[in-house]
Design an enzyme around this catalytic site. Structure first.
Site, PDB file in Angstrom:
ATOM      1  N   HIS A 190      -6.515  31.745  39.527  1.00 49.85           N
ATOM      2  CA  HIS A 190      -5.416  31.441  40.653  1.00 49.85           C
ATOM      3  C   HIS A 190      -4.954  32.916  40.979  1.00 49.85           C
ATOM      4  O   HIS A 190      -4.885  33.802  40.466  1.00 49.85           O
ATOM      5  CB  HIS A 190      -4.541  30.877  39.773  1.00 49.85           C
ATOM      6  CG  HIS A 190      -3.334  30.263  40.632  1.00 49.85           C
ATOM      7  ND1 HIS A 190      -2.072  31.005  41.173  1.00 49.85           N
ATOM      8  CD2 HIS A 190      -3.134  28.968  41.313  1.00 49.85           C
ATOM      9  CE1 HIS A 190      -1.365  30.621  41.789  1.00 49.85           C
ATOM     10  NE2 HIS A 190      -1.794  29.212  41.727  1.00 49.85           N
TER      11      HIS A 190
ATOM     12  N   ASP B 262      -4.152  33.334  31.182  1.00 53.59           N
ATOM     13  CA  ASP B 262      -3.409  32.277  32.120  1.00 53.59           C
ATOM     14  C   ASP B 262      -3.336  30.880  31.675  1.00 53.59           C
ATOM     15  O   ASP B 262      -4.505  30.244  31.869  1.00 53.59           O
ATOM     16  CB  ASP B 262      -3.550  32.497  33.479  1.00 53.59           C
ATOM     17  CG  ASP B 262      -3.146  31.488  34.443  1.00 53.59           C
ATOM     18  OD1 ASP B 262      -2.080  30.668  34.097  1.00 53.59           O
ATOM     19  OD2 ASP B 262      -3.294  31.514  35.716  1.00 53.59           O
TER      20      ASP B 262
ATOM     21  N   GLN C 148      -2.806  25.783  33.386  1.00 56.13           N
ATOM     22  CA  GLN C 148      -3.262  24.511  33.571  1.00 56.13           C
ATOM     23  C   GLN C 148      -3.832  23.845  32.284  1.00 56.13           C
ATOM     24  O   GLN C 148      -4.414  22.837  32.253  1.00 56.13           O
ATOM     25  CB  GLN C 148      -4.425  24.568  34.544  1.00 56.13           C
ATOM     26  CG  GLN C 148      -4.151  25.007  35.983  1.00 56.13           C
ATOM     27  CD  GLN C 148      -3.243  23.829  36.753  1.00 56.13           C
ATOM     28  OE1 GLN C 148      -3.031  22.754  36.149  1.00 56.13           O
ATOM     29  NE2 GLN C 148      -2.527  23.971  37.729  1.00 56.13           N
TER      30      GLN C 148
ATOM     31  N   LYS D 108       5.062  22.658  35.073  1.00 58.32           N
ATOM     32  CA  LYS D 108       3.678  22.032  34.983  1.00 58.32           C
ATOM     33  C   LYS D 108       3.313  21.191  33.877  1.00 58.32           C
ATOM     34  O   LYS D 108       2.426  20.753  33.817  1.00 58.32           O
ATOM     35  CB  LYS D 108       2.288  22.986  35.164  1.00 58.32           C
ATOM     36  CG  LYS D 108       2.473  23.587  36.435  1.00 58.32           C
ATOM     37  CD  LYS D 108       1.291  24.725  36.623  1.00 58.32           C
ATOM     38  CE  LYS D 108       1.327  25.548  37.914  1.00 58.32           C
ATOM     39  NZ  LYS D 108       1.125  24.743  39.261  1.00 58.32           N
TER      40      LYS D 108
ATOM     41  N   CYS E 266      -4.608  27.745  45.962  1.00 59.69           N
ATOM     42  CA  CYS E 266      -4.333  29.302  45.530  1.00 59.69           C
ATOM     43  C   CYS E 266      -5.439  29.704  44.919  1.00 59.69           C
ATOM     44  O   CYS E 266      -5.092  30.485  43.913  1.00 59.69           O
ATOM     45  CB  CYS E 266      -3.130  29.352  44.705  1.00 59.69           C
ATOM     46  SG  CYS E 266      -1.388  29.033  45.786  1.00 59.69           S
TER      47      CYS E 266
END
Ligand SMILES: Cc1ncc(COP(=O)(O)O)c(C=O)c1O
Length: 419
Positions: free
Chosen positions: A136, A213, A216, A239, A377
């Site tokens: 991202h 990261d 997600q 999220k 993104c």
């Protein structure tokens, strides 16, 4: 909606009672353009359960005060609630100590924090920062800015056509000049789940720290930062059924201890004079100013909600729905799936013939179906596949097979409308 209670997915795992779960999310009760809302844009942001909404309202109605500063009752209550939220985060990602949990605005700020502190202190001229082709923008641009500032090089691990990392290339890209690896746990544009344990072991064998990261990943699977042995782990509250404006950076204590502070201000200091400032202990050293107290409390409640459901069941539900959607949507004539990695989570990215994803998204909206369209993104991912944009359906604990069926019907309708 039919319940998936006690159903077993292909892995033989028990999944979720979605009918019951849906009642916990007030926003899902509404209609959009006269149609029942089908919310499949969870990768962008998830909806919030009543428990989270009520915890925030309760905090402002009964306990609102600044933390760490007062001896009065409200301040003590606010501080206790804020501390409890940090402990819930620790438990959720299985960190060893609450001092390793830093509250930030979101995954974006978490990556920027590491780039601006660890990065600035450890990356120099000619050094390398290693990221991947599926990141991202928030896990690209902060590193690019750092490399530009320091005269360092950004290196990128390539992906194959399925959207999986090339681990041989990764091995060769881990060089004596590599100062940090920054990699996504799960790709927001492709759904790919990366083999992190192996990647972290490979980096550690060369004494290179790894930032993950997890934006997600955390909503879809159990995460154990100690088992992963990652050095940093970043994610956003919004999220994962929490509020916007709050997120988490996990860091190993010894690394955080060595790092210079991020922002200067109140709460991050031990003592201040015009000659010299000494810094507070972890995690406060990285939390300058009044924190997002209500946000942290809301996030803590969201994580508690998920732990109540059981993250193994959440993961089983996600896998079941993703497999169903892959079969149904992927089986439609003219549909091209973008991202077909063996191990995926949460996300189905696709194109429908020549229909521009924005047109598809607009037609689906008329059917009450919310999906994301665009570059997500992740413009380098779009470039890799030679497409300007994709349509993306992304799933949450309240989504059902019937909603996937609604998506399939909507896509067919769009094909009729667009010829
Ligand atoms: C993989 C990934 N990383 C980071 C982010 C940035 O999250 P935020 O905008 O909440 O900081 C996103 C948001 O979509 C994402 O999908």
């Amino acid at each position: 909606m039919s319940s998936t209670a006690l159903s077993r997915n292909g892995l033989g795992l028990q999944t979720l009672d979605t009918e019951k779960i849906r009642r916990d999310f007030p926003i899902l009760e509404q209609t959009i353009h006269g149609k029942k809302l089908v919310y499949l844009d969870n990768g962008a942001t998830s909806q919030k359960p009543r428990a989270v909404i009520e915890a925030i309202v309760h905090y402002y109605k009964h306990n609102n005060a600044n933390v760490h500063r007062g001896v009065h009752t409200l301040s003590v209550r606010a501080t206790e609630e804020h501390d409890e939220a940090r402990e819930r985060v620790r438990r959720f990602i299985q960190a060893a100590d609450v001092s390793e949990i830093i509250f930030v605005r979101g995954a974006t700020e978490a990556v920027n924090l590491v780039a601006e502190t660890y990065g600035r202190a450890n990356v120099g001229v000619g050094d390398e920062v290693l990221i991947t082709a599926m990141e991202h923008h928030s896990n690209i641009v902060p590193w690019q800015m750092l490399c530009n500032e320091k005269g360092a090089h950004l290196r990128v691990v390539p992906i194959n056509d399925a959207g999986e990392l090339d681990l041989e290339a990764y091995e060769t890209l881990l060089t004596p000049r590599t100062r940090i690896v920054a990699v996504t746990h799960a790709s927001n544009a492709l759904g790919t789940v990366n083999p992190l344990r192996k990647m972290i072991q490979m980096a550690h064998a060369k004494s290179i720290p790894v930032l993950v990261d997890g934006a997600q990943a955390v909503p879809h699977m159990p995460v154990d930062v100690q088992a992963l042995d990652c050095d940093f782990y970043a994610f956003s509250g919004h999220k994962i059924y929490g509020p916007t404006g709050i997120g988490v950076l996990y860091g190993k204590m010894d690394l955080l201890d060595e790092m210079p502070p991020y922002q200067g201000g109140g709460d991050m200091i031990r003592s201040v004079s015009f000659e010299k400032t000494t810094y507070n202990v972890l995690p406060y050293k990285f939390e300058a100013g009044t924190p997002d107290i209500a946000g942290a409390i809301g996030l803590g409640v969201a994580l508690e909600y998920l732990m109540g459901l059981g993250m193994d069941r959440v993961a089983a539900h996600d896998q079941e729905l993703l497999a169903y959607a892959t079969e149904k949507v992927g089986g439609l004539e003219g549909v091209r799936l973008i991202g077909t990695a063996k191990h995926r989570a949460g996300v189905l990215s696709f194109l429908v013939g020549d229909i521009h994803p924005h047109d598809l998204g607009t037609i689906l909206d008329r059917e009450g179906i919310a999906i994301r369209t665009g570059h997500h993104c992740a413009q380098p991912v779009m470039e890799r596949y030679g497409v300007p944009a994709t349509a993306r359906a992304s799933f949450a604990v309240y989504n059902t097979r019937e909603e996937v069926d609604a998506l399939v019907n909507g896509i067919e309708k769009a094909r009729e409308v667009m010829g």
